[in-house]
Design a protein around this motif. Structure first.
Motif, mmCIF file in Angstrom:
data_model
loop_
_atom_site.group_PDB
_atom_site.id
_atom_site.type_symbol
_atom_site.label_atom_id
_atom_site.label_comp_id
_atom_site.label_asym_id
_atom_site.label_seq_id
_atom_site.Cartn_x
_atom_site.Cartn_y
_atom_site.Cartn_z
ATOM 1 N N GLY A 1 9.027 6.540 -0.921
ATOM 2 C CA GLY A 1 8.892 5.084 -0.563
ATOM 3 C C GLY A 1 8.167 4.914 0.601
ATOM 4 N N SER A 2 7.938 3.274 0.979
ATOM 5 C CA SER A 2 7.107 3.301 1.967
ATOM 6 C C SER A 2 7.581 3.217 3.426
ATOM 7 C CB SER A 2 6.577 1.627 1.541
ATOM 8 O OG SER A 2 7.723 1.042 1.814
ATOM 9 N N THR B 1 0.806 -1.025 -0.017
ATOM 10 C CA THR B 1 -0.139 0.168 -0.128
ATOM 11 C C THR B 1 0.967 1.310 0.044
ATOM 12 O OG1 THR B 1 -1.798 -1.134 1.067
ATOM 13 C CG2 THR B 1 -1.934 1.380 1.150
ATOM 14 N N GLY B 2 1.909 1.284 0.879
ATOM 15 C CA GLY B 2 2.932 2.257 0.903
ATOM 16 C C GLY B 2 3.590 2.343 -0.482
ATOM 17 N N LEU B 3 4.075 1.362 -1.044
ATOM 18 C CA LEU B 3 4.379 1.622 -2.477
ATOM 19 C C LEU B 3 3.754 2.010 -3.474
ATOM 20 C CD1 LEU B 3 6.809 -1.646 -2.597
ATOM 21 C CD2 LEU B 3 7.613 0.756 -2.285
ATOM 22 N N GLU B 4 2.581 1.714 -3.362
ATOM 23 C CA GLU B 4 1.371 2.140 -4.351
ATOM 24 C C GLU B 4 1.474 3.826 -4.416
ATOM 25 O OE1 GLU B 4 -2.073 0.218 -3.675
ATOM 26 O OE2 GLU B 4 -1.693 -1.671 -4.662
ATOM 27 N N THR C 1 8.495 0.106 -8.635
ATOM 28 C CA THR C 1 7.755 -0.916 -9.643
ATOM 29 C C THR C 1 8.381 -2.456 -9.776
ATOM 30 O OG1 THR C 1 7.368 0.902 -11.442
ATOM 31 C CG2 THR C 1 6.963 -1.467 -12.062
ATOM 32 N N GLU C 2 9.701 -2.279 -9.487
ATOM 33 C CA GLU C 2 10.258 -3.672 -9.460
ATOM 34 C C GLU C 2 10.094 -4.398 -7.921
ATOM 35 O OE1 GLU C 2 12.136 -7.169 -10.698
ATOM 36 O OE2 GLU C 2 11.609 -5.384 -11.942
ATOM 37 N N THR C 3 10.338 -3.598 -7.010
ATOM 38 C CA THR C 3 9.995 -3.843 -5.641
ATOM 39 C C THR C 3 8.536 -4.453 -5.647
ATOM 40 O OG1 THR C 3 11.732 -2.460 -4.941
ATOM 41 C CG2 THR C 3 10.257 -3.318 -3.324
ATOM 42 N N TYR C 4 7.565 -3.437 -5.947
ATOM 43 C CA TYR C 4 6.173 -3.627 -5.711
ATOM 44 C C TYR C 4 5.819 -5.102 -6.425
ATOM 45 C CZ TYR C 4 1.076 -3.322 -5.902
ATOM 46 O OH TYR C 4 -0.213 -3.234 -5.619
#
Length: 273
Positions: free
Chosen positions: A151-152, A59-62, A219-222
């Motif tokens: 970032g998250s 959610t944080g990354l979004e 994007t990659e981490t998500y």
């Protein structure tokens, strides 16, 4: 095998197994209908805790992805304003170079040159006041130590400052084209202003490039975290359908056995005949 009515262990075992298999079938149906193999802590307490933590990161990354996109748009807006200022400064170079030429030494010529330079300075001031993103002015010096959350995690922050690029901050108020000698000095002033805008524009470009890399990393981490969370939380339909079919069969078998065992009462009645 004893024919007991008060305590029929075989029937009790069969009934217990019917309940167990019914519960398993209900659990399978819940997972199949929801798409999750963990619907409550009872399904997998440790897995649920890990999954919820991953969901928080996702959610944080979004939102961080949206933040970065907004930051890039903001910097592009600022850079667009700087590009316009650059174009006007280049016109000032042309005008001051012209004024430095002794051929254009009449009061009318110099008044015309000064008039255009003044108009350019006024437009630079207007741009510095009007270029904004979400009501935040970008080129008047007020955009100072503004934090971008990219970032998250709490530490995933970037602080950005954009210097003032109005006429006074660029030193353009010192321009004087009343004589060739003063125009020559003014030409240096304009070139210094160009260098200042170029430096600030380069800083914005570097920050924008950094944000583009950050966006790719988010994007990659998500994607990786979503895959990990899916392995923990999402149901494997092929496997779950196998379990569902197995538990249905076991429930049916246990029910059949219980039914058969309950027919033992008929056998006992036969003893009275």
């Amino acid at each position: 095998m004893s024919n007991s009515i008060q305590t029929d262990v075989s029937a009790m075992n069969a009934a217990r197994n019917v309940k167990i298999h019914q519960k398993n079938v209900q659990s399978n149906m819940e997972k199949l209908s929801s798409g999750y193999k963990i619907n409550s802590a009872a399904d997998d307490a440790a897995g649920l805790a890990i999954s919820e933590k991953l969901k928080g990161q996702l959610t944080g990354l979004e939102q961080a992805e949206l933040n970065v996109q907004d930051a890039v748009s903001l910097l592009q807006t600022a850079e667009g304003g700087m590009s316009t200022v650059h174009n006007m400064l280049n016109r000032m170079v042309e005008l001051t170079t012209k004024a430095a030429n002794g051929v254009y030494d009449t009061s009318v010529d110099r008044a015309a040159i000064k008039s255009e330079i003044d108009a350019l300075k006024d437009e630079i001031n207007r741009i510095s006041r009007s270029i904004n993103f979400n009501n935040k002015t970008l080129l008047d010096g007020s955009f100072n130590n503004v934090q971008f959350q990219i970032g998250s995690e709490e530490s995933d922050a970037m602080v950005v400052t954009i210097a003032a690029l109005d006429a006074a901050a660029l030193g353009l108020d010192a321009i004087d084209v009343s004589s060739p000698e003063k125009a020559t000095e003014s030409l240096k002033v304009v070139k210094e202003a160009i260098n200042k805008v170029s430096t600030e524009r380069a800083n914005v470009g570097v920050t924008q490039n950094r944000l583009e890399y950050t966006l790719n990393n988010i994007t990659e981490t998500y994607s990786n975290l979503a895959e990990a969370n899916s392995r923990i939380r999402d149901v494997d339909y092929a496997k779950m359908m196998m379990e569902y079919t197995k538990n249905q069969l076991l429930e049916q078998v246990a029910t059949t056995i219980l039914t058969h065992r309950m027919s033992n009462a008929q056998n006992i009645l036969q003893l009275f005949n």
